[in-house]
Design a protein around this motif. Structure first.
Motif, PDB file in Angstrom:
ATOM      1  N   THR A  42     -45.659  -3.363 -31.770  1.00  0.00           N
ATOM      2  CA  THR A  42     -46.690  -3.453 -33.255  1.00  0.00           C
ATOM      3  C   THR A  42     -46.535  -3.598 -34.340  1.00  0.00           C
ATOM      4  N   LEU A  43     -46.154  -2.374 -34.400  1.00  0.00           N
ATOM      5  CA  LEU A  43     -45.909  -1.756 -36.155  1.00  0.00           C
ATOM      6  C   LEU A  43     -44.957  -1.627 -36.297  1.00  0.00           C
ATOM      7  N   LEU A  44     -43.705  -1.217 -35.906  1.00  0.00           N
ATOM      8  CA  LEU A  44     -42.839  -1.791 -35.953  1.00  0.00           C
ATOM      9  C   LEU A  44     -41.858  -3.252 -36.124  1.00  0.00           C
ATOM     10  N   LYS A  45     -42.260  -4.127 -35.589  1.00  0.00           N
ATOM     11  CA  LYS A  45     -42.311  -5.315 -35.431  1.00  0.00           C
ATOM     12  C   LYS A  45     -42.888  -5.733 -36.849  1.00  0.00           C
ATOM     13  N   GLN A  46     -43.971  -5.352 -37.250  1.00  0.00           N
ATOM     14  CA  GLN A  46     -44.478  -5.878 -38.845  1.00  0.00           C
ATOM     15  C   GLN A  46     -43.869  -4.985 -39.699  1.00  0.00           C
ATOM     16  N   MET A  47     -43.043  -4.254 -39.533  1.00  0.00           N
ATOM     17  CA  MET A  47     -42.808  -3.730 -40.882  1.00  0.00           C
ATOM     18  C   MET A  47     -40.969  -4.413 -40.524  1.00  0.00           C
ATOM     19  N   GLY A  48     -40.581  -5.074 -40.234  1.00  0.00           N
ATOM     20  CA  GLY A  48     -39.852  -5.978 -39.943  1.00  0.00           C
ATOM     21  C   GLY A  48     -38.653  -5.040 -38.934  1.00  0.00           C
ATOM     22  N   LYS A  49     -38.658  -4.071 -38.152  1.00  0.00           N
ATOM     23  CA  LYS A  49     -37.958  -3.435 -37.717  1.00  0.00           C
ATOM     24  C   LYS A  49     -37.366  -3.634 -36.305  1.00  0.00           C
ATOM     25  N   GLU A  50     -37.555  -5.365 -36.032  1.00  0.00           N
ATOM     26  CA  GLU A  50     -37.662  -5.872 -34.626  1.00  0.00           C
ATOM     27  C   GLU A  50     -36.536  -5.058 -33.592  1.00  0.00           C
ATOM     28  N   ASP A  51     -34.870  -5.183 -34.494  1.00  0.00           N
ATOM     29  CA  ASP A  51     -34.270  -3.881 -33.352  1.00  0.00           C
ATOM     30  C   ASP A  51     -34.482  -2.491 -32.592  1.00  0.00           C
ATOM     31  N   TRP A  52     -35.260  -1.672 -33.727  1.00  0.00           N
ATOM     32  CA  TRP A  52     -35.650  -0.498 -32.684  1.00  0.00           C
ATOM     33  C   TRP A  52     -36.944  -0.679 -31.552  1.00  0.00           C
ATOM     34  N   ALA A  53     -37.788  -1.913 -32.707  1.00  0.00           N
ATOM     35  CA  ALA A  53     -38.468  -1.946 -31.228  1.00  0.00           C
ATOM     36  C   ALA A  53     -38.285  -2.325 -30.356  1.00  0.00           C
ATOM     37  N   HIS A  54     -37.283  -3.538 -29.923  1.00  0.00           N
ATOM     38  CA  HIS A  54     -36.975  -4.170 -28.945  1.00  0.00           C
ATOM     39  C   HIS A  54     -35.691  -2.382 -28.098  1.00  0.00           C
ATOM     40  N   TRP A  55     -35.684  -1.242 -28.762  1.00  0.00           N
ATOM     41  CA  TRP A  55     -35.251  -0.287 -28.346  1.00  0.00           C
ATOM     42  C   TRP A  55     -36.590   0.760 -27.855  1.00  0.00           C
ATOM     43  N   VAL A  56     -37.293   0.670 -28.539  1.00  0.00           N
ATOM     44  CA  VAL A  56     -38.617   2.083 -27.994  1.00  0.00           C
ATOM     45  C   VAL A  56     -39.124   1.127 -26.757  1.00  0.00           C
ATOM     46  N   THR A  57     -38.753  -0.195 -27.219  1.00  0.00           N
ATOM     47  CA  THR A  57     -39.525  -0.861 -25.414  1.00  0.00           C
ATOM     48  C   THR A  57     -38.755  -0.251 -24.969  1.00  0.00           C
ATOM     49  N   LEU A  58     -37.535  -0.950 -24.535  1.00  0.00           N
ATOM     50  CA  LEU A  58     -36.862  -0.041 -23.295  1.00  0.00           C
ATOM     51  C   LEU A  58     -36.295   1.072 -22.756  1.00  0.00           C
ATOM     52  N   ILE A  59     -36.135   1.728 -23.823  1.00  0.00           N
ATOM     53  CA  ILE A  59     -36.679   3.579 -23.363  1.00  0.00           C
ATOM     54  C   ILE A  59     -37.572   3.801 -22.914  1.00  0.00           C
ATOM     55  N   ALA A  60     -38.730   2.845 -23.026  1.00  0.00           N
ATOM     56  CA  ALA A  60     -40.273   3.659 -22.190  1.00  0.00           C
ATOM     57  C   ALA A  60     -39.666   2.403 -20.979  1.00  0.00           C
ATOM     58  N   PHE A  61     -39.735   1.948 -21.081  1.00  0.00           N
ATOM     59  CA  PHE A  61     -39.120   1.025 -19.240  1.00  0.00           C
ATOM     60  C   PHE A  61     -38.714   1.684 -18.870  1.00  0.00           C
ATOM     61  N   ILE A  62     -37.184   2.461 -19.181  1.00  0.00           N
ATOM     62  CA  ILE A  62     -36.465   3.936 -18.427  1.00  0.00           C
ATOM     63  C   ILE A  62     -37.333   4.498 -18.427  1.00  0.00           C
ATOM     64  N   VAL A  63     -38.040   5.073 -19.109  1.00  0.00           N
ATOM     65  CA  VAL A  63     -38.663   7.239 -18.578  1.00  0.00           C
ATOM     66  C   VAL A  63     -40.047   5.794 -17.792  1.00  0.00           C
ATOM     67  N   VAL A  64     -40.534   4.687 -16.929  1.00  0.00           N
ATOM     68  CA  VAL A  64     -41.116   4.596 -16.559  1.00  0.00           C
ATOM     69  C   VAL A  64     -40.344   4.033 -15.180  1.00  0.00           C
ATOM     70  N   LEU A  65     -39.712   3.538 -15.119  1.00  0.00           N
ATOM     71  CA  LEU A  65     -39.209   3.417 -14.228  1.00  0.00           C
ATOM     72  C   LEU A  65     -38.201   5.037 -13.373  1.00  0.00           C
ATOM     73  N   TYR A  66     -37.691   4.964 -14.163  1.00  0.00           N
ATOM     74  CA  TYR A  66     -37.753   6.929 -13.566  1.00  0.00           C
ATOM     75  C   TYR A  66     -38.794   7.149 -13.336  1.00  0.00           C
ATOM     76  N   LEU A  67     -40.498   7.201 -13.492  1.00  0.00           N
ATOM     77  CA  LEU A  67     -41.011   8.085 -13.544  1.00  0.00           C
ATOM     78  C   LEU A  67     -41.520   7.214 -12.160  1.00  0.00           C
TER      79      LEU A  67
END
Length: 66
Positions: free
Chosen positions: A23-48
């Motif tokens: 949400t913070l990154l999206k409000q700052m206009g960094k939607e690309d980074w926001a999506h990458w952070v979400t994807l990386i977190a998804f991969i970490v949780v998937l690994y767990l």
């Protein structure tokens, strides 16, 4: 297989923190980074979760193969 409620809280905590960062990154206009952070977190949780499932299958195999 010594997993308890802490693992569930860990996954939930990752989700809450990533939601705030997204949400913070999206409000700052960094939607690309926001999506990458979400994807990386998804991969970490998937690994767990995959690790937990692998441990479960190992225990099941040990029970039935003596």
């Amino acid at each position: 297989m010594g997993y308890d409620i802490n693992t569930i809280f860990q996954i939930a905590g990752i989700g809450v923190i990533i939601a705030m960062i997204h949400t913070l990154l999206k409000q700052m206009g960094k939607e690309d980074w926001a999506h990458w952070v979400t994807l990386i977190a998804f991969i970490v949780v998937l690994y767990l979760v995959a690790t937990m499932i692998a441990d479960l299958f190992e225990k099941i195999r040990d029970v039935f193969l003596f």
